[in-house]
Design a protein around this motif. Structure first.
Motif, PDB file in Angstrom:
ATOM      1  N   VAL A 196      47.550 100.625 -38.276  1.00 33.88           N
ATOM      2  CA  VAL A 196      46.539  99.909 -37.487  1.00 33.88           C
ATOM      3  C   VAL A 196      47.279  98.876 -36.639  1.00 33.88           C
ATOM      4  CG1 VAL A 196      44.568  98.344 -37.594  1.00 33.88           C
ATOM      5  CG2 VAL A 196      44.758 100.228 -39.249  1.00 33.88           C
ATOM      6  N   VAL A 197      46.967  98.863 -35.345  1.00 36.00           N
ATOM      7  CA  VAL A 197      47.607  97.908 -34.434  1.00 36.00           C
ATOM      8  C   VAL A 197      46.519  96.986 -33.882  1.00 36.00           C
ATOM      9  CG1 VAL A 197      48.947  97.618 -32.313  1.00 36.00           C
ATOM     10  CG2 VAL A 197      49.399  99.574 -33.812  1.00 36.00           C
ATOM     11  N   ALA A 198      46.724  95.678 -34.037  1.00 36.87           N
ATOM     12  CA  ALA A 198      45.694  94.733 -33.583  1.00 36.87           C
ATOM     13  C   ALA A 198      46.319  93.599 -32.789  1.00 36.87           C
ATOM     14  CB  ALA A 198      44.959  94.148 -34.794  1.00 36.87           C
ATOM     15  N   ILE A 209      40.132  89.942 -24.764  1.00 34.60           N
ATOM     16  CA  ILE A 209      40.811  91.152 -24.292  1.00 34.60           C
ATOM     17  C   ILE A 209      40.319  92.371 -25.071  1.00 34.60           C
ATOM     18  CG2 ILE A 209      43.098  92.243 -24.069  1.00 34.60           C
ATOM     19  CD1 ILE A 209      43.878  89.872 -22.728  1.00 34.60           C
ATOM     20  N   GLY A 210      40.135  93.471 -24.345  1.00 38.42           N
ATOM     21  CA  GLY A 210      39.589  94.692 -24.961  1.00 38.42           C
ATOM     22  C   GLY A 210      40.608  95.410 -25.827  1.00 38.42           C
ATOM     23  N   VAL A 255      41.138  93.976 -33.136  1.00 40.08           N
ATOM     24  CA  VAL A 255      41.370  92.575 -32.776  1.00 40.08           C
ATOM     25  C   VAL A 255      41.044  91.724 -33.993  1.00 40.08           C
ATOM     26  CG1 VAL A 255      40.620  90.662 -31.298  1.00 40.08           C
ATOM     27  CG2 VAL A 255      40.603  92.983 -30.399  1.00 40.08           C
ATOM     28  N   ILE A 256      41.869  90.730 -34.221  1.00 43.56           N
ATOM     29  CA  ILE A 256      41.487  89.676 -35.170  1.00 43.56           C
ATOM     30  C   ILE A 256      41.741  88.364 -34.442  1.00 43.56           C
ATOM     31  CG2 ILE A 256      43.734  89.828 -36.397  1.00 43.56           C
ATOM     32  CD1 ILE A 256      42.031  88.876 -38.912  1.00 43.56           C
ATOM     33  N   THR A 286      40.531  97.640 -42.358  1.00 42.54           N
ATOM     34  CA  THR A 286      41.791  96.898 -42.529  1.00 42.54           C
ATOM     35  C   THR A 286      41.643  95.463 -42.026  1.00 42.54           C
ATOM     36  OG1 THR A 286      43.019  98.939 -42.227  1.00 42.54           O
ATOM     37  CG2 THR A 286      44.243  96.900 -41.906  1.00 42.54           C
ATOM     38  N   LEU A 287      41.032  95.326 -40.846  1.00 45.98           N
ATOM     39  CA  LEU A 287      40.954  93.990 -40.247  1.00 45.98           C
ATOM     40  C   LEU A 287      39.911  93.107 -40.938  1.00 45.98           C
ATOM     41  CD1 LEU A 287      41.518  95.089 -36.580  1.00 45.98           C
ATOM     42  CD2 LEU A 287      43.062  93.703 -37.975  1.00 45.98           C
ATOM     43  N   LEU A 288      38.813  93.731 -41.382  1.00 43.65           N
ATOM     44  CA  LEU A 288      37.821  92.935 -42.121  1.00 43.65           C
ATOM     45  C   LEU A 288      38.425  92.442 -43.431  1.00 43.65           C
ATOM     46  CD1 LEU A 288      34.433  94.830 -41.590  1.00 43.65           C
ATOM     47  CD2 LEU A 288      35.057  92.557 -40.749  1.00 43.65           C
TER      48      LEU A 288
END
Ligand code: NAP
Length: 257
Positions: free
Chosen positions: A84-86, A92-93, A105-106, A137-139
């Motif tokens: 996962v790349v954030a 930014i989109g 995004v985080i 993953t981000l949550l």
């Protein structure tokens, strides 16, 4: 999520990296283009400094905490795969992270600087993601870092970003200008510190409605005109003062100046 790779050595990387390590998650490394910067931050975070131009260690999540304009360029150089790349930019989109399949995004709604590491637990963490895997993953990360987590798509993130600039950056610039005016009078800028602190604390605790005082709120056009006269040699600041006063007067029913 076991392994996080942090890219960037600036303000966001410093504060987010610290919060990640403090939460007990594992940072596999800190990657940056600047040798000194990445070694300093890696030492601080008790992690490994990694040259951004060299092969990167495997990670479940790569956080691209670099300047907005560099996100696409950095992301494009990352190996494609399941990771996962954030990025960490509010306005930014996700498309800048193409061609990665799991993008997100985080974004902590906070002004982050070097200096003392901050406690991010009460800082809202905004998450956005391209798919379920990135979202989970981000949550997961956001909830480890903060008690306030929300999901917002780009359009809303941009509006929140605008609101964040209005509530943080612009008033800080006004404080900068206020301090300059005092310095020009050979007075210490610290004279304004108690006022500034109390105003911010009141606005945060009771809301801006309760915190707002001053000539424009009272409809005191005489004082406003006097201030505008004092700013005769400062056309930019004078314009800002006049416009903001006009907005406040109108909002409180004092009519147009
Ligand atoms: N600071 C905040 O308050 C804040 C709050 C919310 C979101 N953000 C977001 O966080 C992100 C990072 O901002 P920041 O405040 O940490 O900025 P910063 O302190 O200026 O740091 C920027 C970082 O990006 C790196 N960088 C710039 N161009 C690069 C390139 N072409 N290739 C590789 N690395 C590059 C810089 O490396 P060098 O040192 O080598 O130049 C530096 O490590 C941005 O997306 C910003 O919108 C920041």
């Amino acid at each position: 999520m076991n392994n996080i790779l942090l890219i960037g050595t600036g303000r966001m990387a410093y504060q987010l990296g610290h919060a990640i390590v403090k939460s007990g998650l594992h940072l596999v490394g800190v990657a940056g283009r600047d040798l000194e910067g990445r070694e300093r931050l890696a030492r601080f975070l008790d992690s490994k400094a990694i040259d951004l131009g060299k092969p990167l260690p495997a990670a479940d999540l790569i956080l691209v905490a670099v300047s907005d304009d560099a996100i696409a360029e950095v992301a494009a150089k990352l190996p494609a795969g399941d990771t996962v790349v954030a990025h960490t930019a509010g306005a930014i989109g996700l498309e800048v992270l193409a061609p990665h399949q799991h993008r997100g995004v985080i974004w902590p709604i906070q002004s982050l600087s070097h200096g003392a590491p901050m406690d991010l637990r009460d800082v809202p963490m905004v998450v956005d993601a391209s798919d379920d895997r990135a979202r989970r993953t981000l949550l997961n990360l956001a909830k480890r870092l903060s008690e306030v987590v929300l999901e917002l798509a780009l359009e809303q993130r941009q509006r929140v970003h605008l609101a964040a600039v209005l509530t943080s950056n612009l008033p800080v610039w006004l404080a900068h200008e206020a301090q300059r005016l005092l310095r020009e009078q050979k007075l210490p800028p610290s004279l304004l510190t108690p006022l500034w602190k109390t105003t911010a604390a009141k606005a945060a605790t009771f809301g801006p409605e309760q915190a707002l005082t001053g000539p424009a709120r009272r409809g005191d056009t005489k004082s406003i005109q006097h201030h505008l006269d004092l700013l005769a040699n400062e056309p930019g600041l004078r314009q800002v003062y006049a416009l903001l006063s006009e907005q406040i007067m109108r909002a409180y029913g004092h009519g147009e100046r």
